[in-house]
Motif scaffolding. Structure first.
Motif, mmCIF file in Angstrom:
data_model
loop_
_atom_site.group_PDB
_atom_site.id
_atom_site.type_symbol
_atom_site.label_atom_id
_atom_site.label_comp_id
_atom_site.label_asym_id
_atom_site.label_seq_id
_atom_site.Cartn_x
_atom_site.Cartn_y
_atom_site.Cartn_z
ATOM 1 N N LYS A 1 0.847 -1.204 0.000
ATOM 2 C CA LYS A 1 0.000 0.000 0.000
ATOM 3 C C LYS A 1 0.879 1.251 0.000
ATOM 4 N N GLU B 1 1.356 4.269 -2.810
ATOM 5 C CA GLU B 1 1.301 5.713 -2.495
ATOM 6 C C GLU B 1 2.543 6.447 -3.012
ATOM 7 N N LYS C 1 -1.751 6.201 -11.796
ATOM 8 C CA LYS C 1 -3.156 6.616 -11.984
ATOM 9 C C LYS C 1 -4.036 5.385 -12.013
ATOM 10 N N TRP D 1 -14.011 -1.971 -12.728
ATOM 11 C CA TRP D 1 -13.207 -0.898 -12.118
ATOM 12 C C TRP D 1 -13.652 -0.647 -10.694
ATOM 13 N N ARG D 2 -12.688 -0.422 -9.842
ATOM 14 C CA ARG D 2 -12.967 -0.082 -8.445
ATOM 15 C C ARG D 2 -12.038 1.042 -8.035
ATOM 16 N N ASP D 3 -12.459 1.846 -7.067
ATOM 17 C CA ASP D 3 -11.537 2.852 -6.519
ATOM 18 C C ASP D 3 -10.831 2.265 -5.311
ATOM 19 N N LEU D 4 -9.517 2.351 -5.334
ATOM 20 C CA LEU D 4 -8.746 1.981 -4.143
ATOM 21 C C LEU D 4 -8.384 3.285 -3.454
ATOM 22 N N THR D 5 -8.602 3.381 -2.161
ATOM 23 C CA THR D 5 -8.251 4.623 -1.472
ATOM 24 C C THR D 5 -7.298 4.339 -0.325
ATOM 25 N N GLN E 1 -5.943 9.130 -0.827
ATOM 26 C CA GLN E 1 -5.645 9.214 -2.268
ATOM 27 C C GLN E 1 -6.379 8.083 -3.006
ATOM 28 N N LYS E 2 -7.042 8.431 -4.129
ATOM 29 C CA LYS E 2 -7.812 7.424 -4.874
ATOM 30 C C LYS E 2 -7.026 6.904 -6.078
ATOM 31 N N TYR E 3 -7.144 5.623 -6.338
ATOM 32 C CA TYR E 3 -6.514 5.026 -7.525
ATOM 33 C C TYR E 3 -7.570 4.186 -8.232
ATOM 34 N N ALA E 4 -7.640 4.304 -9.543
ATOM 35 C CA ALA E 4 -8.562 3.455 -10.314
ATOM 36 C C ALA E 4 -7.902 2.088 -10.483
#
Ligand code: URA
Length: 281
Positions: A199, A203, A208, A235-239, A243-246
């Motif tokens: 993780k 970061e 992206k 698609w999911r957002d990882l946070t 901070q968000k990542y597609a």
């Protein structure tokens, strides 16, 4: 207790011995301990007091079957062990280099001790696309780089099909940076211990888009139980840390090598990534 392997072949047995902590050969000649145990002089030596035993070992000649004294291997300095230490150490790293050094100095237990290398990453850090696999295999452990074996060759072709490569615009890592014994799927406790590292790695690499290869990578990062067949292509957002990542899962190349009929699905996922990257830039 570490269970003996069900199927005993030489490789399984070696893996099992390493997992049980017997990771060093201390004599040039094999010793049959069952025979030795019934020989009268061995019974005597078992009854010796510890210092007598030590002396007789030290006096053993080069051809003696008595075990030679074991010189302890120097213990490399570590900066903690287990999930809590991993989380603290990972959070403290402020660059990828610091994170890599911290992971190399981390005491990852048997897993890390049986691996040759901490397989950190390959490719271009800071790329828009970060690919995350499961764990290194034997070739990756040897080379110290992720995805250099047959799965890696297929991965390189998959990336090339959407104009990506580790030499130019893609960064590659794994959930677990140490080769699991016998190439096994890493168990939950190992994954939990390694999660703070990957993780933080994400970061610091600031991609992206994240491509998760296979069920282990996808389930660990998304924290879901569904199988890869259900979650791939979505698609999911990882946070992390706000901070968000597609992120998108697809099939692992090792699986595609065994099930080439599924390549079409992976191709769809790759095209979706291509579109996402185009719309992001
Ligand atoms: N499989 C993975 O998941 N990662 C590697 O680095 C190699 C094979």
């Amino acid at each position: 207790m570490i269970e003996a392997p069900e199927q005993i072949d030489d490789l399984n047995m070696l893996d099992w011995l390493i997992a049980a902590g017997a990771d060093e050969a201390i004599g040039d000649e094999p010793v049959n301990r069952f025979e030795a145990a019934t020989a009268p002089n061995t019974v005597k030596s078992i009854n010796q007091r510890p210092n007598q035993q030590a002396n007789s070992q030290l006096n053993a000649g080069p051809h003696s079957s008595a075990p030679r004294p074991v010189t302890p291997r120097p213990v490399s300095p570590t900066n903690g062990a287990g999930f809590e230490a991993a989380a603290t150490i990972a959070a403290a790293a402020s660059t990828l280099e610091e994170l890599k050094s911290a992971m190399e100095a981390f005491d990852g237990g048997l897993l890390k001790r049986s691996a040759k290398n901490t397989v950190f990453a390959d490719g271009i850090a800071g790329s828009e696309l970060m690919v995350i696999g499961e764990a290194p295999g034997a070739e990756e452990d040897q080379a110290g780089k992720p995805f250099v074996g047959v799965s890696g060759q297929l991965l390189d072709k998959m990336l090339a099909a959407i104009g990506r490569s580790r030499q130019t615009n893609t960064y590659i890592s794994n959930i677990v940076p140490w080769r699991p014994l016998g190439n096994r799927t890493p168990d939950q406790s190992i994954i939990a211990m390694c999660l703070p590292f990957i993780k933080r790695h994400i970061e610091l690499a600031e991609p992206k888009v994240i491509l998760m290869l296979g069920g282990v990578a996808a389930k660990s990062l998304l924290d879901v139980d569904d199988g890869i067949t259900r979650i791939r292509g979505k698609w999911r957002d990882l946070t992390f840390s706000g901070q968000k990542y597609a992120a998108i899962p697809t099939y692992h190349p090792a699986y595609l090598l065994k099930q080439p009929a599924q390549k079409g699905m992976a191709w769809r996922d790759l095209l979706s990534i291509k579109d996402k990257l185009a719309s992001n830039s």
